[in-house]
Design an enzyme around this catalytic site. Structure first.
Site, mmCIF file in Angstrom:
data_model
loop_
_atom_site.group_PDB
_atom_site.id
_atom_site.type_symbol
_atom_site.label_atom_id
_atom_site.label_comp_id
_atom_site.label_asym_id
_atom_site.label_seq_id
_atom_site.Cartn_x
_atom_site.Cartn_y
_atom_site.Cartn_z
ATOM 1 N N GLY A 145 46.266 33.371 45.159
ATOM 2 C CA GLY A 145 47.150 32.544 45.810
ATOM 3 C C GLY A 145 46.690 31.067 45.799
ATOM 4 N N ALA B 212 45.039 34.417 48.990
ATOM 5 C CA ALA B 212 45.724 35.221 50.026
ATOM 6 C C ALA B 212 44.681 35.765 51.004
ATOM 7 C CB ALA B 212 46.708 36.132 49.391
ATOM 8 N N GLU C 56 48.103 29.808 42.922
ATOM 9 C CA GLU C 56 49.322 29.635 42.827
ATOM 10 C C GLU C 56 49.781 28.461 43.597
ATOM 11 O OE1 GLU C 56 49.624 33.992 43.943
ATOM 12 O OE2 GLU C 56 50.986 34.326 42.420
ATOM 13 N N GLU D 282 44.058 38.968 40.806
ATOM 14 C CA GLU D 282 44.673 39.897 41.572
ATOM 15 C C GLU D 282 44.730 41.431 41.365
ATOM 16 O OE1 GLU D 282 45.943 36.879 41.087
ATOM 17 O OE2 GLU D 282 46.898 36.016 42.903
HETATM 18 C C1 3H9 Z 1 46.058 36.841 46.108
HETATM 19 O O1 3H9 Z 1 46.009 35.641 46.325
HETATM 20 C C2 3H9 Z 1 47.619 37.517 46.180
HETATM 21 C C3 3H9 Z 1 48.518 36.332 46.100
HETATM 22 O O2 3H9 Z 1 48.637 36.543 44.511
HETATM 23 C C4 3H9 Z 1 49.937 37.085 46.548
HETATM 24 C C5 3H9 Z 1 50.226 36.926 47.872
HETATM 25 C C6 3H9 Z 1 51.581 36.954 48.315
HETATM 26 N N1 3H9 Z 1 40.560 36.851 52.149
HETATM 27 O O3 3H9 Z 1 32.677 36.511 48.673
HETATM 28 P P1 3H9 Z 1 31.907 35.693 49.566
HETATM 29 C C7 3H9 Z 1 35.680 36.428 52.901
HETATM 30 S S1 3H9 Z 1 44.836 38.179 46.300
HETATM 31 C C8 3H9 Z 1 39.910 37.481 53.213
HETATM 32 O O4 3H9 Z 1 30.631 36.358 50.093
HETATM 33 P P2 3H9 Z 1 31.404 33.554 47.859
HETATM 34 C C9 3H9 Z 1 34.547 37.667 52.409
HETATM 35 O O5 3H9 Z 1 35.071 39.071 52.833
HETATM 36 C C10 3H9 Z 1 43.511 37.151 46.609
HETATM 37 N N2 3H9 Z 1 38.529 37.135 53.289
HETATM 38 O O6 3H9 Z 1 31.762 34.115 49.140
HETATM 39 C C11 3H9 Z 1 33.297 37.279 53.439
HETATM 40 O O7 3H9 Z 1 33.594 37.426 54.620
HETATM 41 P P3 3H9 Z 1 32.186 38.088 55.427
HETATM 42 C C12 3H9 Z 1 42.870 36.568 45.501
HETATM 43 C C13 3H9 Z 1 38.164 36.735 51.957
HETATM 44 O O8 3H9 Z 1 31.097 32.184 48.046
HETATM 45 C C14 3H9 Z 1 33.387 35.747 53.251
HETATM 46 O O9 3H9 Z 1 34.964 35.187 52.948
HETATM 47 N N3 3H9 Z 1 41.813 35.998 45.584
HETATM 48 C C15 3H9 Z 1 38.764 36.387 50.946
HETATM 49 O O10 3H9 Z 1 30.311 34.308 47.258
HETATM 50 C C16 3H9 Z 1 32.592 35.032 52.079
HETATM 51 O O11 3H9 Z 1 32.984 35.526 50.889
HETATM 52 C C17 3H9 Z 1 40.634 36.672 45.426
HETATM 53 O O12 3H9 Z 1 40.391 37.930 44.551
HETATM 54 C C18 3H9 Z 1 40.175 36.290 50.923
HETATM 55 N N4 3H9 Z 1 40.651 36.086 49.917
HETATM 56 O O13 3H9 Z 1 32.804 33.805 47.098
HETATM 57 C C19 3H9 Z 1 39.432 36.014 45.523
HETATM 58 N N5 3H9 Z 1 37.602 35.946 49.956
HETATM 59 O O14 3H9 Z 1 31.307 36.739 55.499
HETATM 60 C C20 3H9 Z 1 38.363 36.907 46.611
HETATM 61 C C21 3H9 Z 1 36.562 36.128 50.669
HETATM 62 O O15 3H9 Z 1 33.013 38.334 56.987
HETATM 63 N N6 3H9 Z 1 37.213 36.144 46.983
HETATM 64 N N7 3H9 Z 1 36.715 36.413 51.996
HETATM 65 O O16 3H9 Z 1 31.727 38.901 54.859
HETATM 66 C C22 3H9 Z 1 36.171 35.770 46.095
HETATM 67 O O17 3H9 Z 1 36.181 36.082 44.999
HETATM 68 C C23 3H9 Z 1 34.738 35.098 46.834
HETATM 69 O O18 3H9 Z 1 34.882 35.424 47.979
HETATM 70 C C24 3H9 Z 1 34.854 33.801 46.409
HETATM 71 C C25 3H9 Z 1 33.568 33.140 47.267
HETATM 72 C C26 3H9 Z 1 34.449 33.346 44.998
HETATM 73 C C27 3H9 Z 1 36.053 32.888 46.801
#
Ligand code: 3H9
Length: 684
Positions: A99, A60, A102, A122
């Site tokens: 998400g 998400a 999901e 999450e």
């Molecule tokens: C969820 O899914 C809830 C659902 O169950 C229910 C919904 C109803 N959203 O980390 P990076 C941005 S909760 C918005 O440097 P990497 C990040 O801020 C979510 N932005 O890259 C950064 O921005 P900026 C569950 C996001 O390659 C840029 O993307 N998901 C999100 O080292 C690059 O990120 C998670 O918890 C996001 N979800 O790693 C996963 N994710 O360049 C969270 C990233 O402006 N994300 N950004 O600073 C991660 O773990 C890592 O970002 C990922 C990539 C492994 C995906």
């Protein structure tokens, strides 16, 4: 946001929402539209959903949390996919998180490429999987396995995911091609949609898991609530379970822990983007020198080796060099044992290490980091030698934790190439790196330090020059607040208990025992010369030091470790402390926490106001990553905002009633309190 192509009866839906294909509103709407188009497309018999770019779906869009929801929501997207009368295959590479996974659970079949991260993280953001994850995952892989995965938020490997039945296939080659080939196979077999929501989840006893998760993630409501929802999967019909999941999810969205954890997530990324080096190309670094092979130097050398750099370590004689080699070898062995590297890789990395006793060995190094004894005289000698030995444009870095780097730079003919790289111990494990930018540091040198930090897998935070930079400067202030309470009569054990209850893994006096009481003693000696007459010395700590109670390394410090490894209260220490106390006042846990935190927040405000830290969020990241501040409270400045800066300022004024020398409201905190603003207002 979704590219729709048709390939010989197979619709390929490619997601294009860089950088991580976060499921924001536009992408959710795009997905629903693409699935509807697929359903209506008579020529398409099956669909493959694939991520464009480096991963499938990152989850998400976290930045939307706390804002009014926009339809379609993610649960609806998953439902629309699952309801499709024709099969949809998820072809996953890179990562399917939250998400994102999901959505894959809403698909009818799942293939992932080797090395893909598959997880529901999450709870690490203070919420639970809110798009059917707590209902579909137990149905697919079993309640117990799903509960474990959701409660801790750790990702699964594709191999494990296949074993559990989350994946149907591990692909080979290119994800798109692999996905299409799998879809074709399914078509040939006449496979129809297979819906997870039609499956049954069996009840499981989660008592032991609840105990483990409560211990590991104390103070956080999300894991327990997530487990309640997982249990519903075995208890309630799918639709009812889903409705309950939504209700629980909304409840968690409102919690301060959610706000804090998401603040921490974005803050950790924001610190790495330094405006002053935007567009500045870093210098190349392939080979580095480390001067000094003690615990810190060996840790830095290990981190550099693990990042694939060539390392030359300089020590004063052969036996010290040999000892450093041994330390690094044991660090690498521990990394292999933890599964971070293979045994073969460990041997290869050891080959990239050279030890020397002569600075001449650094002639080709691109950057050198000094980790020798903390004395300006010694640093001057080392930097003069480095200046002579190193090639032009090589970077000279110091790992000092408090010395004036402008003064160190002055010992060289190239102060613009000098910078501070303050690692935290153990340097090959801890993720924080304070990059201390001195008066004359060239922005290209700063850019190189930031690039190096990334390569080492560290989070760099920019700091300015002052005694202790960001982290240790603030630490010395709240540590002094704790010491004053002990002098006035508080028990150090009560202080530890109160702060551990607040969420720190260890109270300050347990930390002293771990670090060694000689460290604190040396700091007090160093600062004595410049101390104000009203600064009160921690004489009780001196008494323990003089009694040879240096902490864990001597088996006794504040605590006694000889029988209980975790440390027991020791009557001998109590007697020494009581003899040195100046008062007999008692402090409640609230009072202890209020003073400790007020000192931390106020010094944090000074550090920001003086430009030592760029923004409040930089202070938060330093404290979260280097000093055990509970992540679910977001860091001291975020925490202060949650309390209200006005309340903290009022606390400090109250304390100043007893001790106006120590307690003074900093100009920035005072300003925010008067204007009704927050530290968050100063963040980008
Ligand atoms: C969820 O899914 C809830 C659902 O169950 C229910 C919904 C109803 N959203 O980390 P990076 C941005 S909760 C918005 O440097 P990497 C990040 O801020 C979510 N932005 O890259 C950064 O921005 P900026 C569950 C996001 O390659 C840029 O993307 N998901 C999100 O080292 C690059 O990120 C998670 O918890 C996001 N979800 O790693 C996963 N994710 O360049 C969270 C990233 O402006 N994300 N950004 O600073 C991660 O773990 C890592 O970002 C990922 C990539 C492994 C995906």
């Amino acid at each position: 946001m979704i590219d729709y192509t048709l390939e010989d009866g197979i619709a390929v839906l490619t997601v294009d929402n860089p950088p991580v294909n976060a499921l924001g509103h536009a992408l959710r709407a795009g997905l629903v539209e693409a699935v509807r188009r697929f359903e209506a497309d008579g020529a398409a018999r099956t669909a493959v959903l694939v991520g464009g770019g480096r991963l499938f779906l990152g989850g998400a869009d976290i930045s939307e949390f706390g804002k009014p929801p926009q339809s379609p929501g993610l649960p609806e997207v998953c439902d629309v996919i699952e309801a499709s009368a024709k099969p949809v295959v998820a072809a996953i590479h890179g990562a399917a998180l939250g998400g994102g996974l999901e959505v894959a659970l809403g698909c009818h079949y799942r293939l992932a490429m080797p090395g893909t991260k598959l997880g529901l993280p999450e709870v690490t953001l203070g919420i639970l999987p809110g798009a059917g994850g707590t209902q579909r995952m137990p149905r697919l892989i079993g309640t117990e396995q799903a509960a474990e995965m959701i409660a801790f938020g750790a990702p699964l490997t594709p191999e494990r995911a296949q074993e559990l039945g989350l994946l149907d296939r591990i692909g080979e080659g290119d994800v798109r091609t692999a996905g299409i080939a799998f879809a074709r196979e399914l078509l040939d077999q006449g496979a129809g949609p297979r819906r997870t929501s039609d499956m049954r989840a069996e009840p499981a006893d989660l008592t032991d898991l609840r105990t483990r998760v409560t211990k590991k993630m104390r103070g956080q409501p999300a894991p327990g609530t997530a487990l309640d929802s997982v249990e519903n999967a075995a208890r309630l019909p799918f639709r009812e379970g889903l409705a309950e999941e939504r209700r629980l999810f909304q409840g968690l969205i409102e919690t301060p822990q959610r706000a804090a954890l998401i603040h921490a997530f974005f803050a950790e990324r924001a610190v790495t983007k330094l405006p002053e080096i935007a567009g500045v190309a870093p210098r190349d670094v392939t080979s580095i020198g480390v001067i000094g092979g003690g615990t810190m130097g060996s840790g830095i050398a290990t981190a550099a080796l693990l990042a694939g750099l060539d390392v030359t370590l300089v020590e004063r004689d052969d036996s010290a060099a040999e000892a450093a080699r041994d330390r690094i070898a044991s660090n690498l062995a521990a990394a292999a044992k933890r599964g971070k590297i293979t045994e073969a890789k460990r041997d290869a990395l050891a080959q990239a290490l050279t030890t020397a006793t002569d600075y001449g060995a650094l002639a080709k190094a691109d950057l050198a980091i000094e980790a020798v004894f903390e004395s300006m005289e010694v640093k001057h000698e080392v930097f003069a030698a480095l200046d002579k030995a190193m090639k032009p444009r090589a970077i000279l870095a110091t790992n000092t934790s408090y010395l004036d780097i402008d003064a160190i730079a002055a010992a060289t003919t190239r102060p613009s190439d000098v910078i501070g790289l303050h690692f935290f111990s153990p340097a090959h494990v801890m993720k924080l790196l304070e990059v201390v930018v001195a008066k004359e540091t060239d922005p290209q040198v700063t850019a190189t330090a930031f690039a190096l930090a990334r390569r080492l897998g560290k989070t760099p935070v920019r700091a300015g020059v002052c005694d202790g930079f960001i982290g240790n400067r603030i630490l010395s202030r709240y540590r002094a607040a704790a010491d004053r309470m002990v002098l006035d009569g508080a028990s150090p054990y009560a202080i530890d208990r109160a702060l551990e209850a607040f969420g720190f893994p260890m109270g300050p006096y347990r930390v002293s025992d771990l670090a060694g009481l000689d460290i604190g003693f040396m700091t007090r000696e160093r600062k004595a010369a410049t101390a104000h007459p009203e600064d009160r010395r921690a004489t009780f700590a001196d008494a323990l030091y003089h009694a040879g109670r240096l902490g864990q390394k001597t088996g006794k410090g504040y605590y006694n470790y000889t029988e209980d490894r975790r440390g027991a209260v020791d009557p001998e220490a109590v007697a020494l402390i009581e003899a040195a106390q100046e008062g007999s006042r008692s402090f409640s846990d609230e009072e202890i926490t209020a003073r400790y935190m007020a000192a931390m927040v106020d010094e944090g405000a000074r550090v920001v106001d003086e430009g030592i830290a760029l923004r409040p969020l930089d202070v938060d990241v330093v404290k979260l990553m280097g000093y055990g501040f509970p992540r679910w409270k977001g860091g001291p400045m975020h925490w202060a905002d949650a309390q209200g800066p006005g309340r903290i300022a009022a606390d400090i004024r109250r304390f100043a009633g007893e001790d106006a020398h120590f307690w003074q409201v900093s100009p920035l905190l005072d300003r925010l309190a008067r204007e009704g603003r927050t530290f968050g207002d100063l963040n980008p």
